[in-house]
Design a protein around this motif. Structure first.
Motif, mmCIF file in Angstrom:
data_model
loop_
_atom_site.group_PDB
_atom_site.id
_atom_site.type_symbol
_atom_site.label_atom_id
_atom_site.label_comp_id
_atom_site.label_asym_id
_atom_site.label_seq_id
_atom_site.Cartn_x
_atom_site.Cartn_y
_atom_site.Cartn_z
ATOM 1 N N MET A 192 13.010 15.680 5.326
ATOM 2 C CA MET A 192 12.199 15.007 4.331
ATOM 3 C C MET A 192 10.931 14.501 5.024
ATOM 4 N N GLU A 193 9.765 14.835 4.452
ATOM 5 C CA GLU A 193 8.501 14.414 5.055
ATOM 6 C C GLU A 193 8.292 12.913 4.886
ATOM 7 N N LYS A 194 7.651 12.326 5.895
ATOM 8 C CA LYS A 194 7.342 10.903 5.848
ATOM 9 C C LYS A 194 6.204 10.664 4.878
ATOM 10 N N LYS A 195 6.397 9.753 3.958
ATOM 11 C CA LYS A 195 5.348 9.391 3.007
ATOM 12 C C LYS A 195 4.499 8.268 3.600
ATOM 13 N N THR A 196 3.215 8.295 3.270
ATOM 14 C CA THR A 196 2.279 7.310 3.802
ATOM 15 C C THR A 196 1.992 6.241 2.758
ATOM 16 N N ILE A 197 2.094 4.992 3.204
ATOM 17 C CA ILE A 197 1.893 3.832 2.350
ATOM 18 C C ILE A 197 0.753 3.002 2.929
ATOM 19 N N VAL A 198 -0.235 2.653 2.107
ATOM 20 C CA VAL A 198 -1.261 1.697 2.512
ATOM 21 C C VAL A 198 -0.799 0.325 2.046
ATOM 22 N N VAL A 208 3.331 3.570 7.646
ATOM 23 C CA VAL A 208 2.631 2.434 7.053
ATOM 24 C C VAL A 208 1.249 2.278 7.691
ATOM 25 N N VAL A 209 0.246 2.227 6.839
ATOM 26 C CA VAL A 209 -1.119 1.940 7.252
ATOM 27 C C VAL A 209 -1.400 0.529 6.759
ATOM 28 N N ASN A 210 -1.323 -0.438 7.660
ATOM 29 C CA ASN A 210 -1.466 -1.843 7.287
ATOM 30 C C ASN A 210 -2.913 -2.269 7.510
ATOM 31 N N ILE A 211 -3.619 -2.543 6.410
ATOM 32 C CA ILE A 211 -5.021 -2.947 6.526
ATOM 33 C C ILE A 211 -5.164 -4.462 6.693
ATOM 34 N N GLY A 212 -4.055 -5.183 6.688
ATOM 35 C CA GLY A 212 -4.078 -6.610 6.967
ATOM 36 C C GLY A 212 -4.429 -7.475 5.774
ATOM 37 N N VAL A 213 -4.956 -8.657 6.090
ATOM 38 C CA VAL A 213 -5.256 -9.665 5.079
ATOM 39 C C VAL A 213 -6.745 -9.683 4.752
ATOM 40 N N LEU A 214 -7.087 -10.449 3.720
ATOM 41 C CA LEU A 214 -8.493 -10.609 3.313
ATOM 42 C C LEU A 214 -9.142 -9.264 2.996
ATOM 43 N N SER A 215 -8.416 -8.419 2.285
ATOM 44 C CA SER A 215 -8.853 -7.036 2.059
ATOM 45 C C SER A 215 -9.352 -6.813 0.633
ATOM 46 N N PRO A 216 -10.574 -6.311 0.490
ATOM 47 C CA PRO A 216 -11.064 -5.947 -0.847
ATOM 48 C C PRO A 216 -10.436 -4.634 -1.312
ATOM 49 N N GLN A 217 -10.537 -4.381 -2.596
ATOM 50 C CA GLN A 217 -9.997 -3.140 -3.162
ATOM 51 C C GLN A 217 -10.491 -1.915 -2.404
ATOM 52 N N GLU A 218 -11.750 -1.920 -2.038
ATOM 53 C CA GLU A 218 -12.352 -0.754 -1.379
ATOM 54 C C GLU A 218 -11.650 -0.421 -0.064
ATOM 55 N N ASP A 219 -11.177 -1.436 0.652
ATOM 56 C CA ASP A 219 -10.468 -1.168 1.910
ATOM 57 C C ASP A 219 -9.153 -0.438 1.658
ATOM 58 N N PHE A 220 -8.435 -0.846 0.618
ATOM 59 C CA PHE A 220 -7.194 -0.147 0.256
ATOM 60 C C PHE A 220 -7.505 1.309 -0.092
#
Length: 136
Positions: free
Chosen positions: A1-7, A34-46
């Motif tokens: 099963m391929e690993k799925k990527t989650i932001v 998991v691609v963790n963009i952290g805190v204080l993130s605007p929609q555009e970063d996601f």
């Protein structure tokens, strides 16, 4: 099963990092990339992270109560960026004040979120739902 990527990230002016780290570790342990963009993130970063990594889902966390404001228009921005079919999940303390959960849930569904979680939802619930939604 391929690993799925989650932001994964915490949206808006919210700096609550502990839950974000717990989600990161738990989702990674469950077999997701998991691609963790952290805190204080605007929609555009996601959205940018999802485009760059060809992500399968975006998980938005918000604990400071302004998630409803921060999340408005996110589905439309995803579609504009070519992410028409990406799964959008949101959870935490996503509204200000005591509101009926059924009403809050309905508003976020109408905003285009596939799954909407109330405060106190277990990580296991999200993992179960991701597996159900991504490995159909």
């Amino acid at each position: 099963m391929e690993k799925k990527t989650i932001v994964l990230g915490v949206i808006g002016s919210d700096c609550h990092a502990v839950g974000n780290k717990i989600l990161d570790y738990s989702l990674s342990d469950a077999g997701f990339n998991v691609v963790n963009i952290g805190v204080l993130s605007p929609q555009e970063d996601f959205i940018n992270a999802a485009v760059e990594t060809n992500a399968d889902a975006i998980l938005v966390s918000s604990l400071y109560g302004h998630g409803e404001i921060d999340c408005r228009g996110m589905r439309e921005k995803c579609e504009e960026a070519g992410l028409k079919d990406i799964l959008l999940y949101v959870g935490g303390n996503i509204v200000v004040g005591k509101q009926e959960w059924a009403d809050v849930h309905q508003r976020f569904k109408e905003m285009g979120f596939d799954r909407v979680y109330p405060p106190g939802t277990s990580v296991e619930t999200s993992i179960h739902d991701l597996k159900e939604d991504l490995y159909k």
